[in-house]
Write a protein that holds these residues in place. Structure first.
Motif, mmCIF file in Angstrom:
data_model
loop_
_atom_site.group_PDB
_atom_site.id
_atom_site.type_symbol
_atom_site.label_atom_id
_atom_site.label_comp_id
_atom_site.label_asym_id
_atom_site.label_seq_id
_atom_site.Cartn_x
_atom_site.Cartn_y
_atom_site.Cartn_z
ATOM 1 N N SER A 41 46.959 -29.467 -15.571
ATOM 2 C CA SER A 41 47.114 -30.646 -16.410
ATOM 3 C C SER A 41 46.719 -31.865 -15.576
ATOM 4 C CB SER A 41 48.552 -30.809 -16.888
ATOM 5 O OG SER A 41 48.917 -29.776 -17.773
ATOM 6 N N GLY A 80 44.266 -29.251 -25.210
ATOM 7 C CA GLY A 80 44.794 -29.159 -26.560
ATOM 8 C C GLY A 80 45.894 -30.147 -26.881
ATOM 9 N N SER A 81 46.469 -30.764 -25.862
ATOM 10 C CA SER A 81 47.561 -31.703 -26.096
ATOM 11 C C SER A 81 47.454 -32.860 -25.114
ATOM 12 C CB SER A 81 48.903 -30.993 -25.922
ATOM 13 O OG SER A 81 49.971 -31.879 -26.155
ATOM 14 N N SER A 82 47.805 -34.047 -25.596
ATOM 15 C CA SER A 82 47.769 -35.233 -24.749
ATOM 16 C C SER A 82 48.926 -36.157 -25.111
ATOM 17 C CB SER A 82 46.436 -35.964 -24.889
ATOM 18 O OG SER A 82 46.194 -36.314 -26.239
ATOM 19 N N THR A 83 49.290 -36.989 -24.160
ATOM 20 C CA THR A 83 50.345 -37.976 -24.378
ATOM 21 C C THR A 83 49.883 -39.315 -23.833
ATOM 22 O OG1 THR A 83 51.438 -37.495 -22.277
ATOM 23 C CG2 THR A 83 52.173 -36.238 -24.182
ATOM 24 N N SER A 98 40.438 -37.203 -22.394
ATOM 25 C CA SER A 98 39.764 -35.958 -22.753
ATOM 26 C C SER A 98 39.283 -35.281 -21.477
ATOM 27 C CB SER A 98 38.582 -36.227 -23.695
ATOM 28 O OG SER A 98 37.609 -37.037 -23.062
ATOM 29 N N ILE A 122 46.902 -34.948 -20.111
ATOM 30 C CA ILE A 122 46.238 -33.948 -20.942
ATOM 31 C C ILE A 122 46.511 -32.573 -20.352
ATOM 32 C CG2 ILE A 122 44.031 -34.144 -19.703
ATOM 33 C CD1 ILE A 122 42.676 -33.799 -22.494
ATOM 34 N N THR A 123 46.761 -31.595 -21.206
ATOM 35 C CA THR A 123 47.041 -30.248 -20.739
ATOM 36 C C THR A 123 45.772 -29.572 -20.221
ATOM 37 O OG1 THR A 123 46.776 -29.470 -23.010
ATOM 38 C CG2 THR A 123 49.022 -29.955 -22.258
#
Length: 114
Positions: free
Chosen positions: A33, A56-59, A71, A51-52
């Motif tokens: 990550s 697929g996932s972000s904060t 990204s 970001i993972t």
């Protein structure tokens, strides 16, 4: 150990955009990550986005939600930070980080000023 190199900073007017890039030195980049932090003069370093490993996932920090997008391209060992509608308070040195580690890039300066 992974080494990170940021680029893409510069001087931009309020409302403008920049895209930061961070290239990792090792092909195992895909496993980690990643995150972007920033540090303004006289302030503590703050977490901007994460970001993972798969992307697929972000904060995001509340201060940048809706304006910044993190990204990654694992084929290029690169993580990006697209920054839109920049404000003077976004002025800082931006750092790439392997999340939850002490692996940092050297930083890239972003200055938002008219």
């Amino acid at each position: 150990q992974v080494q990170l190199a940021e680029s893409g900073g510069g001087l931009v007017q309020p409302g403008g955009s920049l895209r930061l890039s961070c290239v990792a030195s090792r092909s195992t980049f895909w496993y980690y990550s990643m995150s972007w932090y920033r540090q303004a003069p006289g302030k503590e370093r703050e977490l901007v986005a994460t970001i993972t490993s798969s992307g697929g996932s972000s904060t995001y920090a509340d201060s940048v939600k809706g304006r910044f997008t993190i990204s990654r391209d694992n084929a290029k060992n690169t993580v990006y930070l697209q920054m839109n509608d920049l404000k003077p308070e976004d002025t800082a040195v931006y750092y790439c980080n392997v999340f939850h580690t002490t692996i940092w890039g050297q930083g890239t300066q972003v200055t938002v000023s008219s």
